[in-house]
Design a protein around this motif. Structure first.
Motif, PDB file in Angstrom:
ATOM      1  N   ALA A  56      38.870  36.455  43.975  1.00  0.00           N
ATOM      2  CA  ALA A  56      39.446  37.290  43.075  1.00  0.00           C
ATOM      3  C   ALA A  56      40.269  36.888  42.011  1.00  0.00           C
ATOM      4  O   ALA A  56      40.338  37.190  40.993  1.00  0.00           O
ATOM      5  CB  ALA A  56      40.483  38.361  43.872  1.00  0.00           C
ATOM      6  N   SER A  57      41.039  35.880  42.257  1.00  0.00           N
ATOM      7  CA  SER A  57      41.964  35.319  41.245  1.00  0.00           C
ATOM      8  C   SER A  57      41.384  34.371  40.197  1.00  0.00           C
ATOM      9  O   SER A  57      41.500  34.448  39.138  1.00  0.00           O
ATOM     10  CB  SER A  57      43.157  34.402  41.745  1.00  0.00           C
ATOM     11  N   SER A  58      40.127  33.975  40.588  1.00  0.00           N
ATOM     12  CA  SER A  58      39.319  33.120  39.850  1.00  0.00           C
ATOM     13  C   SER A  58      38.553  34.351  38.797  1.00  0.00           C
ATOM     14  O   SER A  58      38.478  34.054  37.686  1.00  0.00           O
ATOM     15  CB  SER A  58      38.358  32.204  40.705  1.00  0.00           C
ATOM     16  N   ALA A  59      38.060  35.309  39.456  1.00  0.00           N
ATOM     17  CA  ALA A  59      37.172  36.242  38.744  1.00  0.00           C
ATOM     18  C   ALA A  59      38.001  37.318  37.977  1.00  0.00           C
ATOM     19  O   ALA A  59      37.757  37.580  36.906  1.00  0.00           O
ATOM     20  CB  ALA A  59      36.640  37.298  39.698  1.00  0.00           C
ATOM     21  N   THR A  60      39.436  37.398  38.145  1.00  0.00           N
ATOM     22  CA  THR A  60      40.270  38.114  37.288  1.00  0.00           C
ATOM     23  C   THR A  60      41.443  37.578  36.812  1.00  0.00           C
ATOM     24  O   THR A  60      42.542  37.585  37.410  1.00  0.00           O
ATOM     25  CB  THR A  60      40.910  39.408  38.175  1.00  0.00           C
ATOM     26  N   PRO A  61      41.421  36.510  35.814  1.00  0.00           N
ATOM     27  CA  PRO A  61      42.207  35.754  35.523  1.00  0.00           C
ATOM     28  C   PRO A  61      43.572  36.284  34.823  1.00  0.00           C
ATOM     29  O   PRO A  61      44.750  35.862  34.935  1.00  0.00           O
ATOM     30  CB  PRO A  61      41.751  34.544  34.673  1.00  0.00           C
ATOM     31  N   LYS A  62      43.497  37.574  34.446  1.00  0.00           N
ATOM     32  CA  LYS A  62      44.328  38.326  33.716  1.00  0.00           C
ATOM     33  C   LYS A  62      45.133  39.143  34.940  1.00  0.00           C
ATOM     34  O   LYS A  62      46.270  40.054  34.412  1.00  0.00           O
ATOM     35  CB  LYS A  62      43.856  39.249  32.633  1.00  0.00           C
ATOM     36  N   HIS A  63      44.864  39.204  36.006  1.00  0.00           N
ATOM     37  CA  HIS A  63      45.922  39.614  37.042  1.00  0.00           C
ATOM     38  C   HIS A  63      46.384  38.359  37.814  1.00  0.00           C
ATOM     39  O   HIS A  63      45.672  37.248  37.760  1.00  0.00           O
ATOM     40  CB  HIS A  63      45.245  40.389  37.932  1.00  0.00           C
ATOM     41  N   ASN A  64      47.752  38.465  38.420  1.00  0.00           N
ATOM     42  CA  ASN A  64      48.098  37.680  39.516  1.00  0.00           C
ATOM     43  C   ASN A  64      48.114  38.074  40.732  1.00  0.00           C
ATOM     44  O   ASN A  64      47.928  39.394  41.208  1.00  0.00           O
ATOM     45  CB  ASN A  64      49.717  37.479  39.182  1.00  0.00           C
ATOM     46  N   PHE A  65      47.848  37.141  41.741  1.00  0.00           N
ATOM     47  CA  PHE A  65      47.700  37.601  43.023  1.00  0.00           C
ATOM     48  C   PHE A  65      48.693  36.680  44.132  1.00  0.00           C
ATOM     49  O   PHE A  65      48.653  35.640  43.877  1.00  0.00           O
ATOM     50  CB  PHE A  65      46.181  37.121  43.315  1.00  0.00           C
ATOM     51  N   LEU A  66      49.118  37.504  44.834  1.00  0.00           N
ATOM     52  CA  LEU A  66      50.071  36.854  45.838  1.00  0.00           C
ATOM     53  C   LEU A  66      49.511  37.099  47.298  1.00  0.00           C
ATOM     54  O   LEU A  66      49.278  38.428  47.703  1.00  0.00           O
ATOM     55  CB  LEU A  66      51.693  37.470  45.809  1.00  0.00           C
ATOM     56  N   GLY A  67      49.280  36.199  48.169  1.00  0.00           N
ATOM     57  CA  GLY A  67      48.782  36.305  49.533  1.00  0.00           C
ATOM     58  C   GLY A  67      49.779  35.980  50.351  1.00  0.00           C
ATOM     59  O   GLY A  67      50.461  35.172  50.319  1.00  0.00           O
ATOM     60  N   ILE A  68      49.965  36.662  51.255  1.00  0.00           N
ATOM     61  CA  ILE A  68      50.978  36.603  52.443  1.00  0.00           C
ATOM     62  C   ILE A  68      50.299  36.692  53.780  1.00  0.00           C
ATOM     63  O   ILE A  68      49.237  37.439  54.191  1.00  0.00           O
ATOM     64  CB  ILE A  68      51.952  37.931  52.572  1.00  0.00           C
ATOM     65  N   GLU A  69      50.364  35.408  54.469  1.00  0.00           N
ATOM     66  CA  GLU A  69      49.808  34.952  55.719  1.00  0.00           C
ATOM     67  C   GLU A  69      50.929  34.660  56.776  1.00  0.00           C
ATOM     68  O   GLU A  69      51.470  33.584  56.563  1.00  0.00           O
ATOM     69  CB  GLU A  69      48.608  34.132  55.568  1.00  0.00           C
ATOM     70  N   ILE A  70      50.853  35.204  57.935  1.00  0.00           N
ATOM     71  CA  ILE A  70      52.073  34.779  58.611  1.00  0.00           C
ATOM     72  C   ILE A  70      51.726  33.413  59.361  1.00  0.00           C
ATOM     73  O   ILE A  70      52.380  32.848  60.187  1.00  0.00           O
ATOM     74  CB  ILE A  70      51.884  36.080  59.881  1.00  0.00           C
TER      75      ILE A  70
END
Ligand SMILES: C[S@@+](CC[C@H](N)C(=O)[O-])C[C@H]1O[C@@H](n2cnc3c(N)ncnc32)[C@H](O)[C@@H]1O
Length: 214
Positions: A56-70
């Motif tokens: 997703a972050s590679s396909a949508t460079p104009k958005h930022n992505f934060l992943g949260i993983e426990i």
């Protein structure tokens, strides 16, 4: 179904730009505080091995992505993928999403929340441990900006039905459930997540829904 082992990234791969502990996060989680820009921010809860976040972050460079993983091992693995791909618009956090949403994500600030194949917690007495529960649904709905999205995919019908019911009751402003299509996968990395790949390869039905906040 057994889970495949998680490999740690190679020790010489620099994860400093892609892996954060909860303690190292800014007090308020925004694109400005995390990425020093004002691009729309999307959060994935329970990123696992990070396939969605990377694609997703590679396909949508104009958005930022934060992943949260426990699980720290998974968070490191996912951060390793982001680092290898040199993605400047995605970060993994190693920690629990619940308090972060409750305390540190501003109201109506997110372009999207993504929850893919959360752990089912089959027993009735354990249901409150589910990532999608009464509290998190209200927190996600509050954090999503008008026009923003909530994506929820699972292969557990009972989890799917319970969640759709809870959203209708607790967060009607998220609107009506919009079914999402299965995408043809030509390649092993064409799936939304590792768990989607696993389910589809074992011919297990997947239930996919999106909400768009009014
Ligand atoms: C079944 S796995 C699915 C992983 C990935 N979304 C996928 O579809 O391949 C669920 C993931 O959610 C993570 N998780 C569970 N509770 C969490 C929480 N409160 N905050 C962040 N991650 C969580 C688990 O550690 C696990 O990696």
């Amino acid at each position: 179904m057994p889970r495949s082992p998680i490999r740690r990234p190679p020790p010489d791969l620099d994860l400093s730009a892609h892996l954060r502990s909860v303690e190292s996060l800014p007090e308020v989680l925004t694109s400005q505080s995390l990425f020093a820009n004002d691009q729309p921010l999307e959060i994935e809860v329970g990123s696992g091995k990070g396939l969605f976040l990377t694609n997703a972050s590679s396909a949508t460079p104009k958005h930022n992505f934060l992943g949260i993983e426990i699980q720290s091992k998974c968070a490191e693995h996912a951060a390793g993928r982001l680092a290898k791909a040199k993605l400047a618009n995605a970060i993994m956090v190693s920690g629990n999403a619940e308090p972060l949403f409750a305390e540190r994500v501003p109201v109506e600030s997110l372009a999207a929340v993504h929850v893919y194949f959360p752990d089912p917690w089959w027993k009735k007495k354990h249901r409150k441990r589910r990532v999608l529960n009464e509290t998190s649904i209200v927190n996600y709905a509050t954090a999503i900006a008008p026009g923003g999205r909530l994506h929820f995919w699972t292969d557990v019908l009972d989890y799917f039905e319970d969640t759709v019911e809870m959203i209708a009751e607790l967060a009607p402003h998220l609107g009506v459930p919009i079914p999402e299509e299965e995408i043809e996968a030509e390649h092993d990395l064409d799936y939304r997540t590792h768990f989607e790949r696993r389910s589809r390869k074992h011919h297990i039905p997947v239930y996919r829904v999106r909400y768009e906040k009014q």
